[in-house]
Design an enzyme around this catalytic site. Sequence first.
Site: not given
Length: 603
Positions: A19, A21-24, A26, A41, A136
């Site tokens: 996967g 995302g904006g931060m990391a 995976v 991650k 969140d």
Amino acid sequence: MDNLIGKTLGQYQILELAGKGGMAVVYKAHQPSLNRYVALKVLPAYLAQDEQFVARFRQEALAAAALRHPNIMVIYDVGQAEDIYYIAAEYLEGSTLAQVIERQRGPLPIARTINVINQLASALNFAHQRGLVHRDVKPSNAFIGPDDHVTLMDFGIVKALTGGMQMTRTGAAIGTPEYMSPEQAEGRSVDQRSDIYSLGVLLYQLLTGRVPFEAKSPTQILLAHVTQPPTPPTQINPSIPRAVEAVVLRALAKRPEERFGTAGEMAQALARAVAGAPVQAFVAPTVVPGRPSPTPPPPAYTPPPSTPPPSPAYGSQPYTSPPPPPPVARTSGGAVNWLLWGGLGLAALAFVCVLGFVFCGAFGSLGGSTPTPTAPLVARATATVPPVVRATPTTALPRPTTTSSAGILFNDTFGSQQASESNGWEFTSGDNADWTWSANAIDISIHKKDWIGWNTPEGTFSDFGAETEAQATSSGYAEYGLIFRISGDSDTRSYYLFGTTTEGKYFLQKKVNGKWASTDPVSVTASQYIKQGKTKNRLAVRAAGSQISLYINGFLVKTVNDDSVDSGSVGVFAGTGDNDQTDVTFSRLTILTAERAAADWGK
């Protein structure tokens, strides 16, 4: 960062992308030293140059790694290799709740909704008790595994309630617009009640098929959270019980002091609502643009008094099983957006999506810990079974924790046969039953009608709490559960049996000085919280002095007083009843102190 596939970071061999995302990013990775898969991650290189961001990344890992709870993703490791920062977490099988909602395309069945919310409330209650706020809570951060087991993921913006470093920018709000609390939307400080609001949004969505506030822009959604009351859920889905609606609206109160004080309190109120008990209703106040009007907070819900935990018993012996009862209905079973924006204004709002990832695909944890046993099996006596009485469940309690250090007297998830044997579990075969080890479980196979068999770790306890997870793997009738306070030799053995059946019943029986009691402490009783058939159930007992409390899948179903047996060992058992063959798998056994059980399970 796809070029990491096939490479090794620390002790982790990267296999495939799971996967982004904006931060990391995976990855699915393999850890050869423990022969397990992990979710790795990895922080992108451009963010690794930001010292403040790296500090936040480390804080996320340390905060999450301190949490050990069945409904919270386990963090194994945090490390750095070749200027790459990473977190290794358990690898889960299943899909996110967001994917489940998308497939459903409408409200989830209420029984399934309650099951999901109860597990998330348990996870949040546990984290909040340790001073952590998730910030969140939303469908893409909840993972649904086999048997609808829920795992809360990514305490990525978690912050200590008790103080510490403030990693987010002053005056900034972090979260996802559809699930943000009013105080988050305004960039004010938050506590556990912000998570309760987000859980209320999720409960609203599962019951109605939509979130409370929808708009064309995030700014409009945030304004709605601050200034508009939600449409009552029953106007969207009339089948929702009014008492359940009252729980939803109280969780969605604009003012934090008008919500439930804890996630455990919310779960208890929801259980009361489902069971038909009156619940403190909350009527949304009249609001004015920009700020909700103050209304006096409703009286706090006072949970029923708790029972202190019990002590275990040791041994094995014959026993009379309840006959197969009639069937009872049972419950069924992309990237995460982290929005960071500064202050809510009437003219313009600036927000930046800065963080996100989803452990999509499969995540599966490989257990591992240490138990001790004995494994005999026993011929059962014949006993008259009283008529079935339907129980009225009382309170939904936070799910017991399984692997933290303080207050845990014994814990085994059977990750290693050698470790289990060193703790005393016996894997043997006999004429009437076989005990065997399999990956992360112990299995019992009983092949004689009207027999029970049990296995116990060593040790004697006075007051304690014990929990196991088990499921029948054979067809037909089976019963299984916890055997505790076992004492005496084969002729004078005493113990209690708390069990469930594959047909939706539970019972508490006792044997004293080698004889079955003429009246059971709890007769064979139907419960809506038991998952029937070949489905995993979680059973727990708290015993303190003469008081014994029984829990099924996180719900307190019965408390009784019985002082016939005051101490002994604790283990697991399975029985055939009128069936010729019964196979049951136990995936763990945990024994807690009374204080730890009270803290984890609620009072």
